[in-house]
Design a protein around this motif. Structure first.
Motif, PDB file in Angstrom:
ATOM      1  N   GLY A  45       5.893  -2.916  11.179  1.00 15.56           N
ATOM      2  CA  GLY A  45       4.847  -1.974  10.813  1.00 15.56           C
ATOM      3  C   GLY A  45       4.018  -2.447   9.640  1.00 15.56           C
ATOM      4  O   GLY A  45       3.954  -3.638   9.330  1.00 15.56           O
ATOM      5  N   THR A  46       3.376  -1.506   8.970  1.00 15.24           N
ATOM      6  CA  THR A  46       2.491  -1.787   7.838  1.00 15.24           C
ATOM      7  C   THR A  46       2.946  -0.998   6.621  1.00 15.24           C
ATOM      8  O   THR A  46       3.253   0.194   6.724  1.00 15.24           O
ATOM      9  CB  THR A  46       1.040  -1.406   8.179  1.00 15.24           C
ATOM     10  N   VAL A  47       3.003  -1.673   5.485  1.00 19.63           N
ATOM     11  CA  VAL A  47       3.357  -1.000   4.236  1.00 19.63           C
ATOM     12  C   VAL A  47       2.115  -0.919   3.362  1.00 19.63           C
ATOM     13  O   VAL A  47       1.219  -1.767   3.440  1.00 19.63           O
ATOM     14  CB  VAL A  47       4.494  -1.727   3.494  1.00 19.63           C
ATOM     15  N   SER A  48       2.049   0.115   2.528  1.00 15.59           N
ATOM     16  CA  SER A  48       0.894   0.287   1.651  1.00 15.59           C
ATOM     17  C   SER A  48       1.339   0.804   0.290  1.00 15.59           C
ATOM     18  O   SER A  48       2.347   1.512   0.172  1.00 15.59           O
ATOM     19  CB  SER A  48      -0.116   1.261   2.263  1.00 15.59           C
ATOM     20  N   PHE A  49       0.566   0.426  -0.721  1.00 15.24           N
ATOM     21  CA  PHE A  49       0.758   0.919  -2.084  1.00 15.24           C
ATOM     22  C   PHE A  49      -0.566   1.534  -2.510  1.00 15.24           C
ATOM     23  O   PHE A  49      -1.619   0.894  -2.415  1.00 15.24           O
ATOM     24  CB  PHE A  49       1.188  -0.210  -3.007  1.00 15.24           C
ATOM     25  N   ASN A  50      -0.517   2.785  -2.968  1.00  7.05           N
ATOM     26  CA  ASN A  50      -1.723   3.588  -3.088  1.00  7.05           C
ATOM     27  C   ASN A  50      -1.866   4.242  -4.456  1.00  7.05           C
ATOM     28  O   ASN A  50      -0.880   4.571  -5.115  1.00  7.05           O
ATOM     29  CB  ASN A  50      -1.697   4.685  -2.024  1.00  7.05           C
ATOM     30  N   TYR A  51      -3.144   4.451  -4.810  1.00  8.38           N
ATOM     31  CA  TYR A  51      -3.500   5.196  -6.022  1.00  8.38           C
ATOM     32  C   TYR A  51      -4.528   6.246  -5.642  1.00  8.38           C
ATOM     33  O   TYR A  51      -5.495   5.961  -4.922  1.00  8.38           O
ATOM     34  CB  TYR A  51      -4.078   4.247  -7.070  1.00  8.38           C
TER      35      TYR A  51
END
Length: 267
Positions: free
Chosen positions: A237-243
């Motif tokens: 899958g896809t991982v994300s780091f967000n603000y």
């Protein structure tokens, strides 16, 4: 090898080739997705009181550009918190909790046991999109936000967006809302924009922002902005780091920076 055997193999190969070609040319496409986030953020506002959520959906698309789907997530919209006192008077005639003309319990003052607050969200959406050329794409859509175990919370939007290379701009207009004279009611508008870039090592970078203009504002309209770094990790899958951050009235919204992580896999 005999001639009939050769003929049988040739016919089988031809049949298989025809089936594969027909499958490849099918205008229909189906997919499913599942994900998890440490904080369900939507338009700059946490839908889980900064808690985690498990999410998933089903999608259908047609080669013409038509698509439709559904998506669900757990939510927690009790902004008052769980430590508030709950006071629910009883109706002396029935011995049951007293209700108003709309069936809402009278006297509730806050807390996580609010019977009118939904615990999950179920979205239904459809749309049609295409491209004018290789650089310019368009999309028109409609979405219904449903909160089946809540009260007077459902609403619906129509919207559209244009994407030119790495720039996207669009708006969503609320055409139906059950929260009369409140937020997410008829006439609300959300304007949004985003920039998407490819980074080295197959990373993607997105910056986004928007402004929510409520018809029944009372000072609740707000702007929001944020950024995301994501990367596909093969079959995982896809991982994300967000603000994300909200620029609205700090007596209404959490305006401190919020950092959260997400994972999503499409099948």
């Amino acid at each position: 090898m005999t001639a009939p055997r050769i003929a049988t193999l040739a016919l089988s190969a031809l049949t298989l080739g025809m089936l594969q070609t027909a499958s490849a040319e099918s205008p229909h496409s189906f997919s499913a997705n599942i994900g998890a986030v440490s904080n369900y953020m939507w338009r700059g506002v946490s839908q889980t009181q900064d808690g985690p959520a498990v999410q998933g959906g089903l999608d259908y698309s047609h080669a013409s550009g038509f698509y439709a789907g559904t998506w669900a997530s757990n939510i927690d919209l009790n902004n008052e918190g769980a430590s508030q006192e709950v006071i629910i008077p009883l109706d002396p005639a029935t011995g049951l909790p007293a209700t108003d003309a709309n069936g809402n319990w009278i006297g509730y003052t806050g807390g996580s046991s609010n019977p009118n607050s939904p615990t999950y969200e179920l979205d239904l959406y459809t749309g049609f999109g295409g491209k004018i050329n290789d650089d310019l794409k368009w999309d028109l859509n409609a979405i219904y936000y449903a909160y089946p175990d809540g009260r007077d919370s459902n609403f619906a939007e129509i919207g559209g967006k244009l994407t030119y290379k790495w720039l996207t701009a669009g708006l969503a207009y609320t055409v139906y809302g059950e929260n009369d004279e409140g937020l997410y009611d008829n006439g609300d508008l959300y304007y949004f924009g985003a920039l998407d870039f490819s980074l080295p090592y197959e990373f993607a970078f997105n910056v986004h922002g928007g402004y929510y203009s409520f018809t029944n504002s009372n000072g609740d309209s707000y702007g929001n902005w944020g950024a995301t770094v994501s990367r596909a990790i093969g079959d995982y899958g896809t991982v994300s780091f967000n603000y994300d951050q909200n620029g609205g009235n700090d007596s209404v919204y959490e305006t401190d920076p919020i950092f959260w992580a997400g994972w999503k896999k499409t099948f």
